[in-house]
Design an enzyme around this catalytic site. Structure first.
Site, PDB file in Angstrom:
ATOM      1  N   ASN A  10      29.808   9.606  27.763  1.00  0.00           N
ATOM      2  CA  ASN A  10      29.698  11.051  28.003  1.00  0.00           C
ATOM      3  C   ASN A  10      28.657  11.571  27.022  1.00  0.00           C
ATOM      4  O   ASN A  10      28.921  11.667  25.833  1.00  0.00           O
ATOM      5  CB  ASN A  10      31.062  11.713  27.758  1.00  0.00           C
ATOM      6  CG  ASN A  10      30.979  13.236  27.785  1.00  0.00           C
ATOM      7  OD1 ASN A  10      30.000  13.798  28.265  1.00  0.00           O
ATOM      8  ND2 ASN A  10      32.000  13.899  27.253  1.00  0.00           N
ATOM      9  N   TRP A  11      27.475  11.867  27.551  1.00  0.00           N
ATOM     10  CA  TRP A  11      26.385  12.310  26.674  1.00  0.00           C
ATOM     11  C   TRP A  11      26.568  13.753  26.196  1.00  0.00           C
ATOM     12  O   TRP A  11      25.857  14.208  25.316  1.00  0.00           O
ATOM     13  CB  TRP A  11      25.040  12.161  27.388  1.00  0.00           C
ATOM     14  CG  TRP A  11      24.513  10.749  27.394  1.00  0.00           C
ATOM     15  CD1 TRP A  11      25.101   9.645  26.836  1.00  0.00           C
ATOM     16  CD2 TRP A  11      23.281  10.297  27.969  1.00  0.00           C
ATOM     17  NE1 TRP A  11      24.314   8.544  27.035  1.00  0.00           N
ATOM     18  CE2 TRP A  11      23.187   8.910  27.725  1.00  0.00           C
ATOM     19  CE3 TRP A  11      22.251  10.924  28.673  1.00  0.00           C
ATOM     20  CZ2 TRP A  11      22.099   8.147  28.151  1.00  0.00           C
ATOM     21  CZ3 TRP A  11      21.167  10.164  29.106  1.00  0.00           C
ATOM     22  CH2 TRP A  11      21.099   8.791  28.838  1.00  0.00           C
ATOM     23  N   LYS A  12      27.453  14.502  26.824  1.00  0.00           N
ATOM     24  CA  LYS A  12      27.653  15.930  26.490  1.00  0.00           C
ATOM     25  C   LYS A  12      26.306  16.669  26.598  1.00  0.00           C
ATOM     26  O   LYS A  12      25.536  16.397  27.503  1.00  0.00           O
ATOM     27  CB  LYS A  12      28.275  16.054  25.107  1.00  0.00           C
ATOM     28  CG  LYS A  12      29.483  15.134  24.907  1.00  0.00           C
ATOM     29  CD  LYS A  12      30.265  15.470  23.694  1.00  0.00           C
ATOM     30  CE  LYS A  12      31.349  14.433  23.479  1.00  0.00           C
ATOM     31  NZ  LYS A  12      32.368  14.832  22.547  1.00  0.00           N
ATOM     32  N   HIS A  95      37.287  17.980  30.734  1.00  0.00           N
ATOM     33  CA  HIS A  95      37.062  17.549  29.348  1.00  0.00           C
ATOM     34  C   HIS A  95      37.587  18.626  28.400  1.00  0.00           C
ATOM     35  O   HIS A  95      37.471  19.825  28.687  1.00  0.00           O
ATOM     36  CB  HIS A  95      35.571  17.297  29.111  1.00  0.00           C
ATOM     37  CG  HIS A  95      35.313  16.595  27.822  1.00  0.00           C
ATOM     38  ND1 HIS A  95      35.273  17.246  26.622  1.00  0.00           N
ATOM     39  CD2 HIS A  95      35.139  15.277  27.543  1.00  0.00           C
ATOM     40  CE1 HIS A  95      35.066  16.365  25.651  1.00  0.00           C
ATOM     41  NE2 HIS A  95      34.983  15.159  26.186  1.00  0.00           N
ATOM     42  N   GLU A  97      36.443  19.837  25.789  1.00  0.00           N
ATOM     43  CA  GLU A  97      35.451  20.847  25.359  1.00  0.00           C
ATOM     44  C   GLU A  97      35.309  21.936  26.414  1.00  0.00           C
ATOM     45  O   GLU A  97      35.070  23.098  26.101  1.00  0.00           O
ATOM     46  CB  GLU A  97      34.112  20.151  25.060  1.00  0.00           C
ATOM     47  CG  GLU A  97      34.189  19.369  23.752  1.00  0.00           C
ATOM     48  CD  GLU A  97      33.293  18.149  23.694  1.00  0.00           C
ATOM     49  OE1 GLU A  97      32.367  18.015  24.505  1.00  0.00           O
ATOM     50  OE2 GLU A  97      33.550  17.307  22.812  1.00  0.00           O
ATOM     51  N   GLU A 165      42.482  11.657  26.225  1.00  0.00           N
ATOM     52  CA  GLU A 165      41.631  12.004  25.093  1.00  0.00           C
ATOM     53  C   GLU A 165      42.366  12.975  24.179  1.00  0.00           C
ATOM     54  O   GLU A 165      42.334  14.198  24.405  1.00  0.00           O
ATOM     55  CB  GLU A 165      40.343  12.660  25.593  1.00  0.00           C
ATOM     56  CG  GLU A 165      39.507  11.769  26.488  1.00  0.00           C
ATOM     57  CD  GLU A 165      38.037  12.075  26.345  1.00  0.00           C
ATOM     58  OE1 GLU A 165      37.298  11.165  25.975  1.00  0.00           O
ATOM     59  OE2 GLU A 165      37.632  13.223  26.575  1.00  0.00           O
ATOM     60  N   GLY A 171      35.195  13.286  18.619  1.00  0.00           N
ATOM     61  CA  GLY A 171      34.071  13.671  17.768  1.00  0.00           C
ATOM     62  C   GLY A 171      34.440  13.854  16.311  1.00  0.00           C
ATOM     63  O   GLY A 171      33.662  14.401  15.526  1.00  0.00           O
ATOM     64  N   SER A 211      36.579   9.058  19.575  1.00  0.00           N
ATOM     65  CA  SER A 211      35.982   8.273  18.483  1.00  0.00           C
ATOM     66  C   SER A 211      36.117   6.764  18.693  1.00  0.00           C
ATOM     67  O   SER A 211      36.297   6.011  17.741  1.00  0.00           O
ATOM     68  CB  SER A 211      36.577   8.694  17.129  1.00  0.00           C
ATOM     69  OG  SER A 211      36.301  10.056  16.877  1.00  0.00           O
ATOM     70  N   GLY A 232      31.977   9.199  23.671  1.00  0.00           N
ATOM     71  CA  GLY A 232      31.054  10.303  23.403  1.00  0.00           C
ATOM     72  C   GLY A 232      29.921   9.839  22.504  1.00  0.00           C
ATOM     73  O   GLY A 232      28.936   9.242  22.956  1.00  0.00           O
ATOM     74  N   GLY A 233      30.061  10.092  21.214  1.00  0.00           N
ATOM     75  CA  GLY A 233      29.001   9.813  20.236  1.00  0.00           C
ATOM     76  C   GLY A 233      28.382   8.424  20.357  1.00  0.00           C
ATOM     77  O   GLY A 233      27.152   8.278  20.309  1.00  0.00           O
TER      78      GLY A 233
HETATM   79  C1  PEP Z   1      34.330  12.440  24.546  1.00  0.00           C
HETATM   80  O1  PEP Z   1      33.514  13.320  24.467  1.00  0.00           O
HETATM   81  O2  PEP Z   1      34.899  12.260  25.629  1.00  0.00           O
HETATM   82  C2  PEP Z   1      34.610  11.624  23.362  1.00  0.00           C
HETATM   83  C3  PEP Z   1      35.598  10.781  23.410  1.00  0.00           C
HETATM   84  O3  PEP Z   1      33.791  11.811  22.275  1.00  0.00           O
HETATM   85  P1  PEP Z   1      33.724  10.886  20.956  1.00  0.00           P
HETATM   86  O4  PEP Z   1      33.699   9.450  21.421  1.00  0.00           O
HETATM   87  O5  PEP Z   1      32.463  11.277  20.263  1.00  0.00           O
HETATM   88  O6  PEP Z   1      34.947  11.171  20.142  1.00  0.00           O
END
Ligand code: PEP
Length: 248
Positions: A10-12, A95, A97, A165, A171, A211, A232-233
């Protein structure tokens, strides 16, 4: 039948068409022998460049959101047909966010998921509790409420992917322990069994997200109910390939 693992990025709101395409080109040789399904969910405006860069590879391109209406006066939204034009096969809905910063409700998430399914796009439906909810022993109640509404009216649940999640892990660098992630995902599977049927629940792929990285992916993926990750990251760098190859 065994559930095929599925690792999705997930590039956000990150990358550009140029940097995104360059990353995809670097990832292609590194993930080509993956034993799991692989996708990158990217900002809508990057979908054409990402699709072009991923052409002929095992990396599928997904979107980060979709609207439920086929077209109309919904400024800023994207329809299923617009995604399908580029061969998009997956879309993230719900999501945390979007729930936190854009007032996304479970009812809207359900409409987005149903529209995606009608269009033949697999929704990756995100659920998860906030820190305060976990600390006050409400994790399962929150997951249960989200699943009941988010999955309402869905005919074939096995055509969806669920991402567990925990909001406190996204994040933050704070990953759920292997045991916490397994326990919550086993609860999600049990709840899906109650809402649909145990047979259907046994077929649904449930990812962990929060994470997840090149170091902790092996332990998480070894859990019996965890069928993949939403990343994500770590999906913004070559670490994504290490996660995809978690079993090597
Ligand atoms: C996400 O955005 O779905 C996510 C899990 O982010 P991260 O891996 O950065 O915690």
């Amino acid at each position: 039948m065994a559930r095929k693992p599925f690792i999705a990025g997930n590039w956000k709101m990150n990358m550009t068409a140029a940097s995104g395409a360059a990353l995809i080109r670097e990832l292609i040789p590194l993930v080509k022998d993956a034993n799991c399904d692989v996708a990158l969910c990217v900002p809508a405006v990057l979908i054409p460049a990402a699709t072009e860069a991923a052409k002929g590879s095992n990396i599928k391109i997904g979107a980060e959101n979709v609207h439920w209406a086929p077209s109309g006066a919904y400024t800023g939204e994207i329809s299923c047909d617009m995604l399908k034009e580029y061969g998009v096969e997956y879309v993230i809905v719900g999501h945390s966010e979007r729930r936190q910063y854009f007032g996304e409700t479970d009812e809207a998430i359900n409409m987005r998921a149903q529209a995606a399914l009608r269009a033949g796009i697999t929704p990756i439906i995100c659920v998860g509790e906030m820190l305060e909810e976990r600390e006050t022993g409400r994790t399962n109640a929150v997951l249960s409420r989200q699943l009941t509404i988010d999955l309402g009216g869905i005919e074939d649940i096995s055509k969806t992917v669920i991402a567990y999640e925990p909001v406190w892990a996204i994040g933050t660098g704070k990953t759920a322990t292997d045991e916490q992630a397994q326990d919550s995902i086993a609860f999600i599977r049990k709840r899906i069994g109650e809402l649909f049927s145990p047979e259907a629940a046994a077929k649904v792929r449930i990812q962990y997200g929060g994470s997840m990285n090149a170091k902790n992916c092996k332990g998480l993926m070894a859990q019996p109910d965890i069928d993949g990750g939403l990343i994500g990251g770590a999906s913004l760098k070559l670490d994504f390939a290490t996660i995809v190859n978690y079993d090597k």
